[in-house]
Design an enzyme around this catalytic site. Sequence first.
Site, PDB file in Angstrom:
ATOM      1  N   GLU A  81      37.466  19.605  46.234  1.00  0.00           N
ATOM      2  CA  GLU A  81      37.270  19.547  47.689  1.00  0.00           C
ATOM      3  C   GLU A  81      36.688  18.226  48.155  1.00  0.00           C
ATOM      4  OE1 GLU A  81      36.627  22.306  45.926  1.00  0.00           O
ATOM      5  OE2 GLU A  81      37.856  23.842  46.881  1.00  0.00           O
ATOM      6  N   HIS A 123      31.821  34.091  49.197  1.00  0.00           N
ATOM      7  CA  HIS A 123      33.050  33.985  49.977  1.00  0.00           C
ATOM      8  C   HIS A 123      32.901  34.543  51.388  1.00  0.00           C
ATOM      9  CE1 HIS A 123      35.009  32.976  46.234  1.00  0.00           C
ATOM     10  NE2 HIS A 123      36.160  32.832  46.844  1.00  0.00           N
TER      11      HIS A 123
END
Lengths: 389, 325
Positions: free
Chosen positions: B60, B129
């Site tokens: 990322e 998450h």
Amino acid sequence: MAKSRTSLRSGLETADLPRPPKSLGGLSREALLDFLKEMLLSRRFEEAAEEAYAIGKIGGFCHLYIGQEAVGVGAIRAIRPDDYVITAYREHAQAINKGISPRAVMAELFGRSTGCSGGKGGSMHLFDASVNFMGGYAIVGGHVPLAAGFGWAIKYRGEDRVCLCFLGDAAVNQGSFHETLNMAAVWKLPVVYVVENNEYGMGTAYARVSTLPIFERACSYDIPSTAVDGQDVVAVHTAVREYAERARRGEGPSLIEARTYRYKGHSMSDPVHGVYRSKEEVEDRMSHADPIVLLRSRMEAVGLIDQATMDALDNEVRAVVADAVKFADASPVADPSQLYTHVYHSLDVHGRLFLDRMNRSAAKVSEGVGRGVGGGEARGGVGANRKDS
Amino acid sequence: MRELTYREALSEAMAEEMERDESVFLMGEEVGVYNGAYKVSRGFLDRFGPQRVVDTPISEAGFAGIGIGAAMVGLRPIIEFMTFNFAILALDQILNTAAKTYYMSGGQIPIPIVFRGPTGAALQLAAQHSQAVETQYTHSPGIKVVTPGTPADAKGLLKAAIRDDDPVVVLEGELLYNVKGEVPEGEHIVPLGVAEVKREGSDVSIITHGKMVHVALQAAARLAKDQISAEVLDLRSLRPLDVDAILTTVAKTNRVVYLEEGWPLAGVGAEIVNIIQEEAFDELDAPVLRVTQADVPMPYAKNLEQLAKPSAQRVVDACNRVLYR
């Protein structure tokens, strides 16, 4: 096969690399004199910055390049003006090497409006997009992916430019370095990474926190790499030229470990020696591996320079630096109205972009400007101020 | 008017902008061969080719930085994060580089880039998450943040974000991708910084953003059964922030509940409450209340997760409290 600490240590020393090389890289006297002059300019500029810092003209962090001049000059002289350079925070000299005037760099260090970043960047954030110097960055390793982004754009547009990215030895232990090298290799991006190994990340010797020489890290990503004597401007120039041409041919990224040495502390607030390196070590490097002395002596040995020429070069760059200091000192400080400019390029007509009370009226002014000229007033940035030398 | 899912609306926005401007490209994990983790880029690889629909490794920070670099020299990348939970790995790039380089360079280098993907909780995905990250981005000057809650806003805000010359974070909702709604045909752009009243009302204002718009509307429907008229104001854009719209609804109802999916401390609602007390103190008939996620990491167990999330009932309760009912 793991190497022992001892062998790694010795493998990192510049003294282990051949010096002096037998040739001067097939370079002309003019080119070599240019290298010498640019290195002298780099050194004298930093000496002036050191003085200005000592009397409070420059604030904040200030990282001097003294001792490492051959890396910036050798590498930047090996690429084209339309190629990009991006680097970290020890970048005053590299900014000058790429074509920003010493005046604009010194004015930036002084925090003046005539500085190359309008006084908003300072020592660690020098920019001039018009000469493709894409900035100094102060998060170790943080700019490494940006270089790949320039490479990505070059490839996307089918250009034949390259990006030269300087980083320090400590940056090779950052995740961003590894993520980026992998992607740069996969996508064959035209980037030449030059790791300036001055042996210490602040006060931590590279060998204390790493198990492999830097250039071998590139092997993990199938990127060609080499180690060169970073005090030898010709060696740096030769290596960068070769890898830049390779990148231009579309053959992808490469990495050069330039083994160099910083004479001063990590920053101005850091001692030159004592805690993490000895006085003897620093003195030994300064007396045996000075990049300016090395080039000069090699040129002298083959009759390419004499004392008079050397003196003339030095006087010339001293005058340039003195002029830069004078210019910076006489330049106006940034106008208070600049506090809120250049945060956003598109100043939206709707809504509040700045949430502090202080800016309540300033935001209205900015919005007015944005409406009047379609938000494009800032496109040229401070560039217009920069044609000063 | 035709109906699209939120997913289709986002997809249409990106496709139209990629057709319109060759400098726009999409980069991220699984955006190409896999057609997008949430299928927002379904068919894009075939349509636009691998140069403009770029599958990345799971890196990322690296690909966010590569996108920023490309934007610095004039391309207009759309960086898709599979979820904004993973974008936390790229915060250095977004907050230290994308947000600051235009300023640090004295206005020489604008960064026209979009970071997009889902934020907030879905169903039983547990703590790592399931988090709403709005605060992390709205906090930093140099970044713009939008939070579309409906398909029409998803299309219009994403198109505006792609055309904007600054870094724009587009926070989508994982549970919204299948939500259907009317989306105007043709060019549909929602300018940044314009809130929208999603339901008119006169007794109390529920101000919110993103996915919580739907929770607010449910709450308003329940309140209506008790003859309470709740107005739902969807900010849509957190920076720039439509302060005028906030002050207008406060002046209309004099009672406010802020609803958000994130945590309370230094949350978006904290700033909204501050603006209201600072600029509309005399309009208030009651303290402003907030409904947020419980101040804990998201639990996995279904019953605990339901307790942690803001619910329509909690919003109804908060509205009743500011109405002193």
